[in-house]
Design a protein around this motif. Sequence first.
Motif, PDB file in Angstrom:
ATOM      1  N   VAL A  38      37.318  60.584  11.159  1.00 54.97           N
ATOM      2  CA  VAL A  38      36.316  61.027  12.138  1.00 54.97           C
ATOM      3  C   VAL A  38      34.912  60.781  11.594  1.00 54.97           C
ATOM      4  O   VAL A  38      34.025  60.276  12.305  1.00 54.97           O
ATOM      5  N   LEU A  39      34.695  61.138  10.335  1.00 57.97           N
ATOM      6  CA  LEU A  39      33.379  60.943   9.723  1.00 57.97           C
ATOM      7  C   LEU A  39      33.045  59.459   9.581  1.00 57.97           C
ATOM      8  O   LEU A  39      31.877  59.062   9.700  1.00 57.97           O
ATOM      9  N   TRP A  40      34.051  58.638   9.301  1.00 60.12           N
ATOM     10  CA  TRP A  40      33.807  57.199   9.197  1.00 60.12           C
ATOM     11  C   TRP A  40      33.316  56.659  10.535  1.00 60.12           C
ATOM     12  O   TRP A  40      32.334  55.904  10.587  1.00 60.12           O
ATOM     13  N   TYR A  41      33.979  57.082  11.607  1.00 52.81           N
ATOM     14  CA  TYR A  41      33.542  56.637  12.938  1.00 52.81           C
ATOM     15  C   TYR A  41      32.161  57.190  13.271  1.00 52.81           C
ATOM     16  O   TYR A  41      31.319  56.487  13.860  1.00 52.81           O
ATOM     17  N   ALA A  42      31.918  58.455  12.899  1.00 54.84           N
ATOM     18  CA  ALA A  42      30.611  59.070  13.152  1.00 54.84           C
ATOM     19  C   ALA A  42      29.508  58.320  12.409  1.00 54.84           C
ATOM     20  O   ALA A  42      28.402  58.142  12.927  1.00 54.84           O
ATOM     21  N   ALA A  43      29.800  57.884  11.186  1.00 53.43           N
ATOM     22  CA  ALA A  43      28.825  57.121  10.406  1.00 53.43           C
ATOM     23  C   ALA A  43      28.513  55.795  11.095  1.00 53.43           C
ATOM     24  O   ALA A  43      27.344  55.367  11.156  1.00 53.43           O
ATOM     25  N   TYR A  44      29.547  55.153  11.629  1.00 54.51           N
ATOM     26  CA  TYR A  44      29.339  53.891  12.362  1.00 54.51           C
ATOM     27  C   TYR A  44      28.526  54.144  13.634  1.00 54.51           C
ATOM     28  O   TYR A  44      27.568  53.425  13.927  1.00 54.51           O
ATOM     29  N   TRP A  45      28.887  55.175  14.376  1.00 53.53           N
ATOM     30  CA  TRP A  45      28.183  55.517  15.626  1.00 53.53           C
ATOM     31  C   TRP A  45      26.701  55.801  15.371  1.00 53.53           C
ATOM     32  O   TRP A  45      25.829  55.413  16.148  1.00 53.53           O
ATOM     33  N   SER A  46      26.417  56.468  14.253  1.00 52.24           N
ATOM     34  CA  SER A  46      25.044  56.890  13.961  1.00 52.24           C
ATOM     35  C   SER A  46      24.145  55.745  13.506  1.00 52.24           C
ATOM     36  O   SER A  46      22.927  55.931  13.366  1.00 52.24           O
ATOM     37  N   LEU A  47      24.708  54.562  13.272  1.00 46.48           N
ATOM     38  CA  LEU A  47      23.886  53.419  12.871  1.00 46.48           C
ATOM     39  C   LEU A  47      22.819  53.103  13.917  1.00 46.48           C
ATOM     40  O   LEU A  47      21.724  52.636  13.572  1.00 46.48           O
ATOM     41  N   SER A  48      23.135  53.367  15.166  1.00 51.17           N
ATOM     42  CA  SER A  48      22.178  53.092  16.243  1.00 51.17           C
ATOM     43  C   SER A  48      21.172  54.226  16.423  1.00 51.17           C
ATOM     44  O   SER A  48      20.239  54.106  17.219  1.00 51.17           O
ATOM     45  N   VAL A  49      21.354  55.309  15.682  1.00 44.81           N
ATOM     46  CA  VAL A  49      20.462  56.478  15.786  1.00 44.81           C
ATOM     47  C   VAL A  49      19.520  56.529  14.585  1.00 44.81           C
ATOM     48  O   VAL A  49      18.307  56.426  14.700  1.00 44.81           O
TER      49      VAL A  49
END
Length: 341
Positions: A38-49
Amino acid sequence: MRNQQEKDNWRKIISPYEKPSVGKSVWQLINTFVPFLVLWYAAYWSLSVSYWLTLGFSIVAAGLMVRIFIIFHDCCHGSFFANRKANEIIGTIAGIFTLTPYHQWRYSHTRHHATSGNLDHHGEGDIWTLTVEEYLALPRWKRIAYRLYRNPLVLFGLGPIYLFLIDNRFNRKGAKKRERFNTYLVNVSIVAIISLLCWLIGWKAFLLVQGPIFLLSSLAGVWLFYVQHQFEGAYFEKEENWNFVDAALQGSSFYNLPRLLHWFTGNIGYHHIHHLSARVPNYHLNRAHKENRLFQEVNSISLWSSLRSLSYRIWDENRKKLVGFQYVKDFLRAKKQENKL
């Protein structure tokens, strides 16, 4: 002083904690692998933030990667599950996550447990540690190599990268067919997963997420391995004087970490108990320590005091302690002055 009677009866004391719990093991798999993904995906998602947010997620994920390695570690010891095949399957999967072949690492780590603190076998699956006498007997080029190896920038900077990315990719000399196949399986799986992720999200995004996770978790892993046997009051003896129980209780640190860090590191800080019996699952180590005076009456090191271990480089057999290279320089200088007189 440690109670000698308790010390002599250590097998009886430790045995109640050696039985793994299927429920606890399964729950540990869930509360480690699921939040990591979950955190790995969250880290990827947050790249645009914001990349700062990405780093925040990656730091926590790196802590969970260390915990995954402890699960892998327990599987290698056959202590995570009672079933050997279950340990091998979960251990291999965890090994893919941590870039470490299951059978290869199990072999070298078993050697480490059998020889830890033994000066006639030091370096087998362990940090390269020489005695003052051995160091002085080396040719100049090998002394330089040893000094470079023991430099913190090399040991904790280049060391983890070399160990996990390069050294773990090759079979050891003399490896049998089963071990060699497992190494190939882990290597192919790693390449396949990385290739798939790079195809799905791009190689830059993959490196921005996985890079900090790998660097932080591998550094933490090497540090833990280092400080568990390189600390003030450590134990090293020649074969004829070496004792398994003393090597475990005196030569393996009780790393008294904050409770949260004990969780992320899978209680590996109770390393003195682990070396006494590798059959104790990580989730029973804390209870074993709390319930037995034998395990409490050992020298402990804190997060702060453990930093002093960075200055330890070499073992002085005469003083029975780890010393720095400055001590060797002072020793040689004093010897030269003595010879002049």
